[in-house]
Design a protein around this motif. Sequence first.
Motif, mmCIF file in Angstrom:
data_model
loop_
_atom_site.group_PDB
_atom_site.id
_atom_site.type_symbol
_atom_site.label_atom_id
_atom_site.label_comp_id
_atom_site.label_asym_id
_atom_site.label_seq_id
_atom_site.Cartn_x
_atom_site.Cartn_y
_atom_site.Cartn_z
ATOM 1 N N LEU A 50 9.841 -3.872 7.253
ATOM 2 C CA LEU A 50 9.264 -5.205 7.447
ATOM 3 C C LEU A 50 7.820 -5.091 7.934
ATOM 4 O O LEU A 50 7.345 -4.014 8.280
ATOM 5 C CB LEU A 50 10.119 -5.999 8.437
ATOM 6 C CG LEU A 50 11.559 -6.249 7.964
ATOM 7 C CD1 LEU A 50 12.393 -6.884 9.067
ATOM 8 C CD2 LEU A 50 11.583 -7.130 6.719
ATOM 9 N N GLY A 51 7.126 -6.239 7.972
ATOM 10 C CA GLY A 51 5.713 -6.246 8.253
ATOM 11 C C GLY A 51 5.363 -6.071 9.722
ATOM 12 O O GLY A 51 6.221 -6.007 10.608
ATOM 13 N N LEU A 67 5.885 -6.642 1.769
ATOM 14 C CA LEU A 67 5.017 -6.065 2.789
ATOM 15 C C LEU A 67 3.530 -6.351 2.554
ATOM 16 O O LEU A 67 2.819 -6.709 3.506
ATOM 17 C CB LEU A 67 5.268 -4.561 2.872
ATOM 18 C CG LEU A 67 5.006 -3.877 4.208
ATOM 19 C CD1 LEU A 67 5.864 -4.496 5.310
ATOM 20 C CD2 LEU A 67 5.302 -2.380 4.101
ATOM 21 N N PRO A 68 3.017 -6.234 1.322
ATOM 22 C CA PRO A 68 1.591 -6.521 1.133
ATOM 23 C C PRO A 68 1.214 -7.957 1.506
ATOM 24 O O PRO A 68 0.142 -8.193 2.074
ATOM 25 C CB PRO A 68 1.380 -6.260 -0.365
ATOM 26 C CG PRO A 68 2.471 -5.320 -0.748
ATOM 27 C CD PRO A 68 3.649 -5.719 0.081
ATOM 28 N N LEU A 110 -2.226 -20.129 1.851
ATOM 29 C CA LEU A 110 -1.151 -20.447 0.906
ATOM 30 C C LEU A 110 -1.237 -19.587 -0.344
ATOM 31 O O LEU A 110 -0.219 -19.248 -0.947
ATOM 32 C CB LEU A 110 -1.211 -21.923 0.525
ATOM 33 C CG LEU A 110 -1.120 -22.944 1.668
ATOM 34 C CD1 LEU A 110 -1.164 -24.352 1.105
ATOM 35 C CD2 LEU A 110 0.132 -22.721 2.492
ATOM 36 N N ALA A 111 -2.465 -19.244 -0.725
ATOM 37 C CA ALA A 111 -2.650 -18.452 -1.937
ATOM 38 C C ALA A 111 -2.102 -17.038 -1.787
ATOM 39 O O ALA A 111 -1.771 -16.384 -2.786
ATOM 40 C CB ALA A 111 -4.134 -18.402 -2.299
ATOM 41 N N LEU A 112 -1.991 -16.554 -0.551
ATOM 42 C CA LEU A 112 -1.436 -15.229 -0.300
ATOM 43 C C LEU A 112 0.054 -15.389 0.005
ATOM 44 O O LEU A 112 0.447 -15.706 1.124
ATOM 45 C CB LEU A 112 -2.159 -14.547 0.863
ATOM 46 C CG LEU A 112 -1.675 -13.134 1.214
ATOM 47 C CD1 LEU A 112 -1.759 -12.211 0.013
ATOM 48 C CD2 LEU A 112 -2.460 -12.576 2.391
ATOM 49 N N GLY A 146 -0.894 -8.740 4.689
ATOM 50 C CA GLY A 146 -2.128 -9.402 4.297
ATOM 51 C C GLY A 146 -2.393 -10.646 5.120
ATOM 52 O O GLY A 146 -3.543 -10.956 5.466
ATOM 53 N N MET A 147 -1.323 -11.377 5.468
ATOM 54 C CA MET A 147 -1.482 -12.535 6.342
ATOM 55 C C MET A 147 -1.963 -12.100 7.731
ATOM 56 O O MET A 147 -2.811 -12.763 8.344
ATOM 57 C CB MET A 147 -0.155 -13.298 6.452
ATOM 58 C CG MET A 147 0.237 -14.077 5.217
ATOM 59 S SD MET A 147 -0.979 -15.335 4.737
ATOM 60 C CE MET A 147 -1.130 -16.278 6.257
ATOM 61 N N MET A 148 -1.424 -11.001 8.242
ATOM 62 C CA MET A 148 -1.883 -10.498 9.534
ATOM 63 C C MET A 148 -3.365 -10.123 9.462
ATOM 64 O O MET A 148 -4.124 -10.348 10.418
ATOM 65 C CB MET A 148 -1.050 -9.288 9.967
ATOM 66 C CG MET A 148 0.444 -9.564 10.107
ATOM 67 S SD MET A 148 0.839 -10.785 11.380
ATOM 68 C CE MET A 148 2.599 -11.062 11.047
ATOM 69 N N ASP A 149 -3.789 -9.592 8.313
ATOM 70 C CA ASP A 149 -5.208 -9.267 8.123
ATOM 71 C C ASP A 149 -6.069 -10.529 8.170
ATOM 72 O O ASP A 149 -7.167 -10.529 8.749
ATOM 73 C CB ASP A 149 -5.418 -8.565 6.776
ATOM 74 C CG ASP A 149 -4.775 -7.191 6.703
ATOM 75 O OD1 ASP A 149 -4.508 -6.594 7.764
ATOM 76 O OD2 ASP A 149 -4.535 -6.709 5.569
#
Length: 371
Positions: free
Chosen positions: A54-55, A24-25, A15-17, A29-32
């Motif tokens: 898009l991501g 895009l970041p 949630l913090a991200l 970042g969620m995919m990371d």
Amino acid sequence: MSIVDPNVSALSVWLALESPTHHLPGVNGMMDLVTKEVEGLPIAVERLPGRDGLGDSLILRAGLDNGEPAVAVMSHLDTVHPVGTSAKDLPVRIEGDRLYGPGVYDMKGGAWLALQAFKQVAKAGSAKRPMVFLFTPDEEIGSPTTRGVIEDIGRASVAVLVTEPAREGGKIVTARKGVGRFEVKLEGRPAHSGSRHADGRSAIREAAHQILAIEAMTDYARGITTSVALVGGGTAANVIPQHAWFSVDCRVTSLVDGQMMESRILGLKPHDPDVTIKISGGMNRPPYEKSMAVAGLFETARAIAAGIGFDLQDCPMTGGGSDGNFTAALGIPTLDGLGIDGDGAHTLKEYALISSIAPRQALIKGLLETV
């Protein structure tokens, strides 16, 4: 406030991200974060580069490699809240059984708990068939870059489990309306609104006629709704407007009605022959109907839930679309709304029920091991 529940603590990292679709970041970042969670486990990771600004997408594979159709799980990691929401309007916090935060209900909570179930089954080797987990970056805008991979994975699957949020009281989704989106652009003739009023042809006046005609297409008895929620036009207060535009949202319950409504909207003619209309778009999510195969998969889920200790119910056909529309339209048994329970999707009151995490995670684990 300290968070002591390990489930809540881990989910709060997600949630913090913040990850609105076009950030895009955040989305990548969620995919990371997902990739990091499965490091060292018997789970293969394939990352598909994003396109059109898009991501990326992420595909996890585990379970038996026996040539059988897979059981697929699908989640999106994009949200609707702009970056900065958690710092001001919707901070991540706990109030009783409620965990608040941007995207916790739609749908990071469901994606997170499903990933935990997927990891458990992968580590235990308890699946009867291959398992696939697809994470996408663009569901909130209609999945424009990922529909193809969603449908490809669906065609290779015996069942699809979608982790959109649960409905009231923990109900899951077995039917969704089809969704259409259209853009209407109008061009009239500009003129001075005082000295040359009669020479003008107002694009905004024409838009008003067309908007009323489109709104009148709503037919509640047939489950058809049309709405115009975005509109613009004009150049100055003293000029007959040359340009106008508006967007149309259409929802239908059947493929036939979708084809009919698409034809009606794309076929609109100008009320004023001196104004031109250009209409683009169409039905972008087919209806997801409760077929016999879907009903059978639901009964399997009900039996698993009963063994866990709760009575699983489904809700009537819902108006919102999801990636489950794509797979269900292919004839693949699809269950949706398997994610976390809570309320307030897309609002600043969005929350998830902490008490729903364990039983719903157990349900997805049971489905991965049973289907």
